[in-house]
Design a protein around this motif. Sequence first.
Motif, mmCIF file in Angstrom:
data_model
loop_
_atom_site.group_PDB
_atom_site.id
_atom_site.type_symbol
_atom_site.label_atom_id
_atom_site.label_comp_id
_atom_site.label_asym_id
_atom_site.label_seq_id
_atom_site.Cartn_x
_atom_site.Cartn_y
_atom_site.Cartn_z
ATOM 1 N N ARG A 41 0.834 -1.209 0.000
ATOM 2 C CA ARG A 41 0.000 0.000 0.000
ATOM 3 C C ARG A 41 0.872 1.263 0.000
ATOM 4 O O ARG A 41 0.552 2.245 -0.680
ATOM 5 C CB ARG A 41 -0.952 -0.024 1.201
ATOM 6 N N GLY A 45 1.122 4.212 -2.961
ATOM 7 C CA GLY A 45 1.108 5.639 -2.643
ATOM 8 C C GLY A 45 2.300 6.356 -3.269
ATOM 9 O O GLY A 45 2.157 7.456 -3.817
ATOM 10 N N CYS A 206 -14.111 -2.059 -2.582
ATOM 11 C CA CYS A 206 -14.870 -0.850 -2.261
ATOM 12 C C CYS A 206 -16.304 -1.041 -2.745
ATOM 13 O O CYS A 206 -16.624 -2.007 -3.445
ATOM 14 C CB CYS A 206 -14.250 0.387 -2.902
ATOM 15 N N PHE A 283 -3.361 6.192 -5.781
ATOM 16 C CA PHE A 283 -3.742 6.465 -4.393
ATOM 17 C C PHE A 283 -4.996 5.680 -4.012
ATOM 18 O O PHE A 283 -5.119 5.197 -2.874
ATOM 19 C CB PHE A 283 -3.971 7.960 -4.183
ATOM 20 N N ARG A 287 -5.453 2.555 -1.064
ATOM 21 C CA ARG A 287 -6.494 2.452 -0.037
ATOM 22 C C ARG A 287 -7.380 1.219 -0.216
ATOM 23 O O ARG A 287 -7.681 0.514 0.757
ATOM 24 C CB ARG A 287 -7.365 3.721 -0.065
ATOM 25 N N TYR A 288 -7.767 0.912 -1.438
ATOM 26 C CA TYR A 288 -8.837 -0.072 -1.629
ATOM 27 C C TYR A 288 -8.405 -1.379 -2.294
ATOM 28 O O TYR A 288 -9.205 -2.318 -2.329
ATOM 29 C CB TYR A 288 -9.956 0.534 -2.483
#
Length: 301
Positions: A41, A45, A206, A283, A287-288
């Motif tokens: 992760r 990023g 998500c 990004f 997160r997902y």
Amino acid sequence: MPDPLISLRARLAALGDFGRRNSPVLRSVPPLQTLLELAARIGYGALGFVYLSAGVLTFLAATDRIRDAAGSKEATFWLAEQPFGRVWLVLLAVGLLAFVQWCVLQSVFDADHEGTRLKGLMKRGSQAGNGLFHGILAVSIFGLLHKEPVDANALETAANQDKAAMVLSLPFGDWLLIAIGLGIIAAGLSNIINGARADFTQKLSCSAEVCRRVAPLAKAGNVARGVSFVPLGIFVVLGGLHSQASEVRSFGAALDGLEAQPGGPWILAFTALGLVAFGAFSFIEARYRRIQPPRDLNPLS
């Protein structure tokens, strides 16, 4: 005969369990699977930051706010010139290395369950290439820690021309350089086609509403990333056709060459916005994305 790899993994697992039982410090360390997921992760990023920066700088070049467009490496030169630039470079390089370890898990150990059929192996090969590219970028960022800020495009153009000259010095070097250029163009076209056709939300964890909203970012980003490869490939091909290393340019300088064509500033601006979209979607992936490091480190699984 017992499999030596399985035996080694069993011994390492037993050693880890022994350490956790007897050391409060080791008991507080998250399991390896959790650490690998966190690293992946962080890697996404870092990837997002690189392409977002490159996209913004290229858009400023397309609108004549700054002189030169920027690829991923040129964006790191810009970062080096900012306050606390060396600190940012270290963080970015470490983040990219974290992304590289995820690419290794994807390509070698099939973390995404692509399989061993031709299509799956091609996908894993692409993931390996992705890891190699960003690994080289990470190493080059560490190299910037020992250099003074310079003209990024000029330095990268000179470095690429030196590599092209080395290729041209080989037997059939002109044909080899043409093949390299065509490979870059093919990679770009593959990104364009994949960006237009693939569903990049399949690996996101998500809601349907969030996936629906971020899907255009992924498509625009991958198409733009593909478009950005094509000018560089064309200049490499021209270098081979004319047997002139001076024809080869840096990634950013190749994009500047695109701007000089009819309608070029508009094409460059849309490409820049697409790179921003690619960075933004990275990004989202940080997160997902569903990240499940393989428990069985078997390259043929």
